[in-house]
Write a protein that holds these residues in place. Structure first.
Motif, PDB file in Angstrom:
ATOM      1  N   ILE A 433      -4.942  34.631 -15.187  1.00 33.57           N
ATOM      2  CA  ILE A 433      -4.863  35.407 -13.953  1.00 33.57           C
ATOM      3  C   ILE A 433      -3.883  36.559 -14.169  1.00 33.57           C
ATOM      4  CG2 ILE A 433      -4.151  35.382 -11.524  1.00 33.57           C
ATOM      5  CD1 ILE A 433      -5.023  32.489 -11.378  1.00 33.57           C
ATOM      6  N   THR A 434      -4.345  37.767 -13.899  1.00 31.19           N
ATOM      7  CA  THR A 434      -3.475  38.936 -14.017  1.00 31.19           C
ATOM      8  C   THR A 434      -2.810  39.187 -12.667  1.00 31.19           C
ATOM      9  OG1 THR A 434      -4.910  39.904 -15.700  1.00 31.19           O
ATOM     10  CG2 THR A 434      -3.333  41.370 -14.611  1.00 31.19           C
ATOM     11  N   GLY A 435      -1.489  39.170 -12.658  1.00 31.03           N
ATOM     12  CA  GLY A 435      -0.753  39.332 -11.425  1.00 31.03           C
ATOM     13  C   GLY A 435      -0.697  40.774 -10.954  1.00 31.03           C
ATOM     14  N   ALA A 436      -0.212  40.955  -9.734  1.00 31.35           N
ATOM     15  CA  ALA A 436      -0.100  42.286  -9.146  1.00 31.35           C
ATOM     16  C   ALA A 436       0.833  43.181  -9.941  1.00 31.35           C
ATOM     17  CB  ALA A 436       0.395  42.164  -7.700  1.00 31.35           C
ATOM     18  N   ASN A 437       1.745  42.590 -10.697  1.00 26.24           N
ATOM     19  CA  ASN A 437       2.677  43.376 -11.513  1.00 26.24           C
ATOM     20  C   ASN A 437       2.136  43.626 -12.919  1.00 26.24           C
ATOM     21  OD1 ASN A 437       2.843  40.826 -12.566  1.00 26.24           O
ATOM     22  ND2 ASN A 437       5.062  40.596 -12.277  1.00 26.24           N
ATOM     23  N   GLY A 438       0.873  43.203 -13.188  1.00 28.10           N
ATOM     24  CA  GLY A 438       0.253  43.427 -14.488  1.00 28.10           C
ATOM     25  C   GLY A 438       0.517  42.331 -15.502  1.00 28.10           C
ATOM     26  N   LYS A 439       1.343  41.332 -15.171  1.00 30.52           N
ATOM     27  CA  LYS A 439       1.651  40.255 -16.113  1.00 30.52           C
ATOM     28  C   LYS A 439       0.588  39.160 -16.009  1.00 30.52           C
ATOM     29  CE  LYS A 439       6.668  40.942 -16.089  1.00 30.52           C
ATOM     30  NZ  LYS A 439       7.992  40.309 -15.831  1.00 30.52           N
ATOM     31  N   ILE A 440       0.255  38.587 -17.170  1.00 32.51           N
ATOM     32  CA  ILE A 440      -0.763  37.539 -17.238  1.00 32.51           C
ATOM     33  C   ILE A 440      -0.104  36.166 -17.141  1.00 32.51           C
ATOM     34  CG2 ILE A 440      -2.506  36.440 -18.707  1.00 32.51           C
ATOM     35  CD1 ILE A 440      -3.112  39.165 -19.871  1.00 32.51           C
ATOM     36  N   GLY A 441      -0.691  35.295 -16.331  1.00 32.02           N
ATOM     37  CA  GLY A 441      -0.302  33.901 -16.248  1.00 32.02           C
ATOM     38  C   GLY A 441      -1.535  33.025 -16.279  1.00 32.02           C
ATOM     39  N   TYR A 442      -1.367  31.725 -16.456  1.00 32.70           N
ATOM     40  CA  TYR A 442      -2.492  30.798 -16.574  1.00 32.70           C
ATOM     41  C   TYR A 442      -2.337  29.652 -15.587  1.00 32.70           C
ATOM     42  CZ  TYR A 442      -3.750  33.083 -20.981  1.00 32.70           C
ATOM     43  OH  TYR A 442      -4.123  34.002 -21.933  1.00 32.70           O
ATOM     44  N   THR A 443      -3.460  29.134 -15.142  1.00 26.87           N
ATOM     45  CA  THR A 443      -3.482  27.917 -14.335  1.00 26.87           C
ATOM     46  C   THR A 443      -4.298  26.861 -15.068  1.00 26.87           C
ATOM     47  OG1 THR A 443      -4.063  26.946 -12.190  1.00 26.87           O
ATOM     48  CG2 THR A 443      -5.483  28.720 -13.003  1.00 26.87           C
ATOM     49  N   TYR A 444      -3.804  25.610 -15.037  1.00 28.74           N
ATOM     50  CA  TYR A 444      -4.487  24.522 -15.737  1.00 28.74           C
ATOM     51  C   TYR A 444      -4.331  23.241 -14.920  1.00 28.74           C
ATOM     52  CZ  TYR A 444      -5.759  20.966 -19.128  1.00 28.74           C
ATOM     53  OH  TYR A 444      -6.359  19.902 -19.751  1.00 28.74           O
ATOM     54  N   THR A 445      -5.442  22.544 -14.763  1.00 29.12           N
ATOM     55  CA  THR A 445      -5.445  21.263 -14.056  1.00 29.12           C
ATOM     56  C   THR A 445      -5.977  20.182 -14.981  1.00 29.12           C
ATOM     57  OG1 THR A 445      -5.755  22.265 -11.870  1.00 29.12           O
ATOM     58  CG2 THR A 445      -6.419  19.975 -12.127  1.00 29.12           C
ATOM     59  N   VAL A 446      -5.181  19.137 -15.163  1.00 31.95           N
ATOM     60  CA  VAL A 446      -5.621  18.000 -15.961  1.00 31.95           C
ATOM     61  C   VAL A 446      -6.343  17.027 -15.040  1.00 31.95           C
ATOM     62  CG1 VAL A 446      -3.495  16.645 -15.623  1.00 31.95           C
ATOM     63  CG2 VAL A 446      -4.859  16.316 -17.706  1.00 31.95           C
TER      64      VAL A 446
END
Length: 502
Positions: A433-446
Motif C-alpha cells: 500500500i502506497t501511503g499519502a506521503n509516498g512511502k510504501i507499507g505492507y499488510t499481512y494476515t496470517v
C-alpha cells in the motif's frame, strides 16, 4: 586484621550448622504441608507436594484417579476442582488434547511447586533462627539460672509439657477420622483391557479401581483414543515440519515466527516450534485469540504456548476479540510475553514496534481506559500514534494487531512498514500500500494457527487448515514473508517467500 580465635570460630560454625539443620527441618515440614490453587487441565486444581515419587491426580466422582511416576523422589498430589465444561464429552475432549501436549501443564505445576519450595525455605530460615536468637538473647548467665531451676520436679513437668505440645503441633491426630479403604491401583493396560491400543507414553500410568469407577471404561477409552489421535497427528506434523523446504535466513537476516487464532489448540504449539527451529527463529509474534472465551479454564492454552517458546529471546502478543476480559493478558504477561501500552517499543532485530489489543475485549491498555471507544476509534488512535512516532524519527517497522484492518489508516498515511494480524482465519497478503506521503507499507494476515472453525479448535485433529508465517528481518526492517499451511490431512503447503521492497 586479627584472626578469629579457634574456639569462637567453632562456636560460630556450630550456630550456623544448628540454624541450617533446624531451618531445613522446618522448611521440609512446611513444604509437604503446603498447597496451591492453580489452573490445570481446564480445572481449578489444588496442588500439594510430597515425597512419594508419583504424580497422583484425583479426578472426582465420575472418572477414576490416576497416577504415574514423577521421575524423581518428589511427588505431587493434584485434586481437580471446578470446571467450566458444559458436558462430559466436552471435558473428555479437553482431557485428551491436554494429555497429548502436556508441557504447559507440567510447567504450571512446576511453577506452583517451585513457589511453595521457595516460600517454605524462607519461612524455615526465619523460624529456624528464632531459637538461636532466643538463646543469644537470654545470655549465658540467665541460661545457667534456668538450667538450675529445671533440674528438679518442676523442670521435669515443664519438659513433658513441651514434648506434648510439640507432638500436638507436629503430629496432629484426628481420632474421629475413619480408617481409609485400601487403595487398589492397577495399570491402565489392565483397566482398559487388551482390545485398546495404548501409546508407549502412557504405559506407566496406573488407575484407581473401585466400585465407583467400574463403569468408567468407556470414558477412559474415549480419552485414550483422543489422546492417541492428537499425539500421532501433531507429532507427525512436527516431525515432517523439519523437512520442509523453507527459505533459510542469510547471514545478516533474522526470522520471527507469527501465530494467531490458536483457540486452545495446544497441539499446534510443538508444530510451530519445529518450524521456528528449522529456520533458526528465536522471536515470536502472537496476534491473539489464544482462547475461545478468555476464561480461566483456558489457562492450559496460555501455559502451552508459553512453554513452547519459553527460551525465545523475544515474545510479543496482543489480545484478540475472543480473549475477553483481562485474564489472558495478565496471565501471558506473567509468563514473560510483552504486550503494548500505546507507545513504540523495541522489536526483533533492533526494530521498532507498535501494537494494541482488540477493543472488542477488555483490559486493553490506556486507550481502553477511555470508555466507549469503537473499533474504528481505537484504529484512529493507533494510526495517530504511528504517524506521530514516524514524524519524530521513530518510525514503527511493524504494527501488531489482532485484526489488520485496525491499522489500515497508518498504512494509508504511510507511517509504518508492515501491519500484521489474524482474526479472519484466512491467510491474506502481503499486500503493498502506497501511503499519502509516498512511502510504501505492507499488510499481512496470517490464518488460524489452531485450525479453528469459528472459535473452537481444541481436539484431536484440525477442523480447517492451520496457518503459520515467517517474517524475515534485515537491519531492523521486515524484508520478506513466507506463509506455511498444514492441511487437515497432515500435508504441508509452503508458499514462496515474498520480498518486501520499499
Amino acid at each position: 586484621m586479627q584472626p578469629i580465635p579457634r574456639r569462637r570460630l567453632v562456636k560460630i560454625l556450630g550456630y550456623i550448622a544448628a540454624w541450617v539443620v533446624m531451618s531445613l527441618a522446618i522448611a521440609v515440614t512446611l513444604f509437604v504441608s503446603s498447597e496451591r490453587t492453580v489452573d490445570i487441565a481446564s480445572h481449578r486444581a489444588t496442588v500439594s507436594p510430597d515425597f512419594s515419587g508419583r504424580v497422583v491426580v484425583h479426578t472426582g466422582p465420575v472418572l477414576p484417579d490416576v497416577r504415574l511416576p514423577s521421575g524423581s523422589r518428589l511427588g505431587v498430589d493434584v485434586v481437580l476442582g471446578k470446571t467450566d465444561a458444559t458436558s462430559l464429552d466436552e471435558l473428555m475432549t479437553r482431557y485428551a488434547a491436554i494429555a497429548s501436549q502436556p508441557e504447559g501443564q507440567i510447567a504450571a505445576v512446576r511453577r506452583a511447586i517451585g513457589s511453595m519450595a521457595v516460600a517454605a525455605l524462607v519461612q524455615g530460615a526465619g523460624l529456624g533462627a528464632l531459637p538461636l536468637v532466643a538463646w543469644a538473647a537470654v545470655g549465658k548467665q540467665r541460661r545457667r539460672e534456668i538450667y538450675r531451676r529445671l533440674r528438679g520436679r518442676d523442670g521435669f513437668v515443664a519438659a513433658g509439657v513441651v514434648v506434648v505440645l510439640a507432638a500436638a503441633i507436629l503430629v496432629p491426630i484426628d481420632w474421629a477420622k475413619p480408617d481409609a479403604p485400601a487403595e487398589r491401583w492397577q495399570s491402565l493396560r489392565s483397566f482398559v483391557g487388551p482390545d485398546v491400543e495404548l501409546p508407549a507414553e502412557v504405559r506407566g500410568v496406573e488407575v484407581m479401581s473401585d466400585a465407583t469407577t467400574e463403569e468408567s471404561h468407556r470414558l477412559i477409552e474415549s480419552v485414550v483414543s483422543g489422546y492417541k489421535q492428537g499425539l500421532e497427528f501433531y507429532s507427525r506434523a512436527a516431525e515432517t515440519a523439519t523437512m520442509l523446504g523453507l527459505r533459510l535466513p542469510e547471514q545478516d537476516e533474522k526470522v520471527t515466527l507469527l501465530v494467531s487464532d490458536r483457540h486452545d489448540n495446544i497441539g499446534m504449539d510443538k508444530v510451530a516450534r519445529a518450524i521456528a527451529d528449522k529456520v533458526g527463529a528465536t522471536t515470536v509474534f502472537d496476534a491473539g485469540d489464544d482462547t475461545s472465551t478468555g476464561s480461566r479454564w483456558e489457562a492450559f492454552s496460555l501455559d502451552s504456548v508459553s512453554a513452547a517458546f519459553h527460551d525465545f529471546e523475544g515474545r510479543w502478543a496482543v489480545a484478540g476479540n475472543h480473549d475477553n476480559g483481562s485474564f489472558v493478558r495478565s496471565r501471558m504477561e506473567s509468563l514473560g510475553w510483552t504486550y503494548f501500552d500505546d507507545e513504540v517499543i523495541d522489536g526483533p532485530d533492533g526494530s521498532r514496534m507498535l501494537g494494541v489489543d482488540d477493543p472488542r475485549s477488555s483490559g486493553l491498555g490506556n486507550w481502553k481506559d477511555e470508555k466507549g471507544l469503537s473499533f474504528a476509534e481505537v484504529g484512529d488512535r493507533l494510526s495517530d500514534a504511528a504517524c506521530t512516532a514516524d514524524k519524530a524519527g521513530d518510525r514503527p517497522n511493524v504494527i501488531l494487531v489482532h485484526d489488520a484492518a485496525m491499522a489500515k489508516g497508518a498504512l494509508e498515511r504511510g507511517c509504518v512498514d508492515l501491519v500484521i494480524g489474524g482474526h479472519i482465519h484466512v491467510q491474506s497478503g502481503p499486500t503493498a500500500i502506497t501511503g499519502a506521503n509516498g512511502k510504501i507499507g505492507y499488510t499481512y494476515t496470517v490464518g488460524t494457527t489452531g485450525g479453528a472453525a469459528y472459535a473452537i479448535a481444541v481436539g484431536g485433529k484440525l477442523r480447517r487448515p492451520a496457518s503459520i508465517a515467517l517474517i524475515t528481518y534485515k537491519s531492523g526492517r521486515p524484508v520478506g514473508i513466507q506463509s506455511i499451511l498444514l492441511q487437515t490431512n497432515g500435508q504441508w503447503e509452503v508458499a514462496a517467500w515474498v520480498p518486501l521492497t520499499y
